[in-house]
Scaffold this motif. Structure first.
Motif, PDB file in Angstrom:
ATOM      1  N   VAL A 193       0.846  -1.195   0.000  1.00  0.00           N
ATOM      2  CA  VAL A 193       0.000   0.000   0.000  1.00  0.00           C
ATOM      3  C   VAL A 193       0.882   1.247   0.000  1.00  0.00           C
ATOM      4  N   GLU A 194       0.810   2.013  -1.069  1.00  0.00           N
ATOM      5  CA  GLU A 194       1.547   3.272  -1.158  1.00  0.00           C
ATOM      6  C   GLU A 194       0.577   4.406  -0.886  1.00  0.00           C
ATOM      7  N   ILE A 195       0.987   5.307  -0.012  1.00  0.00           N
ATOM      8  CA  ILE A 195       0.169   6.462   0.320  1.00  0.00           C
ATOM      9  C   ILE A 195       0.868   7.718  -0.192  1.00  0.00           C
ATOM     10  N   LYS A 196       0.165   8.465  -1.021  1.00  0.00           N
ATOM     11  CA  LYS A 196       0.700   9.728  -1.533  1.00  0.00           C
ATOM     12  C   LYS A 196       0.291  10.820  -0.552  1.00  0.00           C
ATOM     13  N   ILE A 197       1.245  11.625  -0.150  1.00  0.00           N
ATOM     14  CA  ILE A 197       0.962  12.688   0.827  1.00  0.00           C
ATOM     15  C   ILE A 197      -0.093  13.642   0.282  1.00  0.00           C
ATOM     16  N   ASP A 198      -0.114  13.853  -1.014  1.00  0.00           N
ATOM     17  CA  ASP A 198      -1.124  14.726  -1.611  1.00  0.00           C
ATOM     18  C   ASP A 198      -2.540  14.224  -1.319  1.00  0.00           C
ATOM     19  N   ASP A 199      -2.698  12.911  -1.171  1.00  0.00           N
ATOM     20  CA  ASP A 199      -4.013  12.337  -0.880  1.00  0.00           C
ATOM     21  C   ASP A 199      -4.455  12.608   0.536  1.00  0.00           C
TER      22      ASP A 199
END
Length: 196
Positions: free
Chosen positions: A190-196
């Motif tokens: 699971v990759e989380i983009k800080i923009d999200d």
């Protein structure tokens, strides 16, 4: 009691030999059951001390709800997403983190709060309590083996990530900003983009 917690406490003992009484989780829960404290009292137990929790402003509440929904959306039934509910770290700490990802199913916590072995990740949302979340809470989480701790710093609009827990604190820390991303330790895919 861990040697580090014991050492921390002994360093606060006055030179006159007076030793403070640390409150245990059992004593704390009994106080709540007896009505000495209620759910209207904004408190938590950390390192044997009852800590008054600051009221949460609109920005804090917004991000708390948004992040809870975000984690539920990306993890589905893979984690029990808990928001501002108690966990038990050790005999002297029952904090109420903003977000906890715990092992499912939720029924595991019908009679008991999650303990470190149940916890994938803890996240705090911070503006007025930044120093407390960075120091006291981070050390308590690390000392109890919480593998990944995230701190959303509302003042600087960044995310602090802590990994590699130890008795003296986390060994790895990095600050992420817009454009960066991170993976969850418990869910490396699971990759989380800080923009999200």
């Amino acid at each position: 009691m861990s040697a580090v917690l014991e050492n921390t406490i002994s360093n606060t003992v006055p030179t006159n030999g007076v030793k403070p009484h640390l409150i245990t989780v059992v004593e704390y829960d009994r106080m709540i059951e007896a009505g000495i404290y209620t759910e209207n009292d904004r408190i938590e137990l950390l390192n044997g001390e009852i800590i008054e929790i600051m009221p949460k402003g609109p920005k804090h509440v917004y991000f708390n709800e948004k992040l809870g929904d975000f984690f539920k959306g990306i993890l589905g039934n893979s984690a029990d997403v808990r928001s501002q509910n108690p966990i038990i770290l050790d005999d002297f700490s029952e904090p109420e983190p903003d977000i906890v990802l715990a092992k499912p199913p939720r029924e595991n916590y019908f009679e008991n709060h999650p303990i470190p072995a149940d916890i994938f990740l803890i996240m705090e949302i911070s503006d007025t309590t930044l120093a407390y979340d960075r120091e006291a809470k981070a050390k308590a989480y690390s000392r109890n083996g919480i593998g990944q701790y995230l701190l959303l710093n509302l003042n600087n609009e960044n995310l602090e990530e802590y990994r590699e827990p130890g008795e003296d604190g986390y060994q790895f820390k990095r600050t992420l900003r817009k454009g960066d991303s991170l993976n969850l330790t418990a869910f490396p895919e699971v990759e989380i983009k800080i923009d999200d």
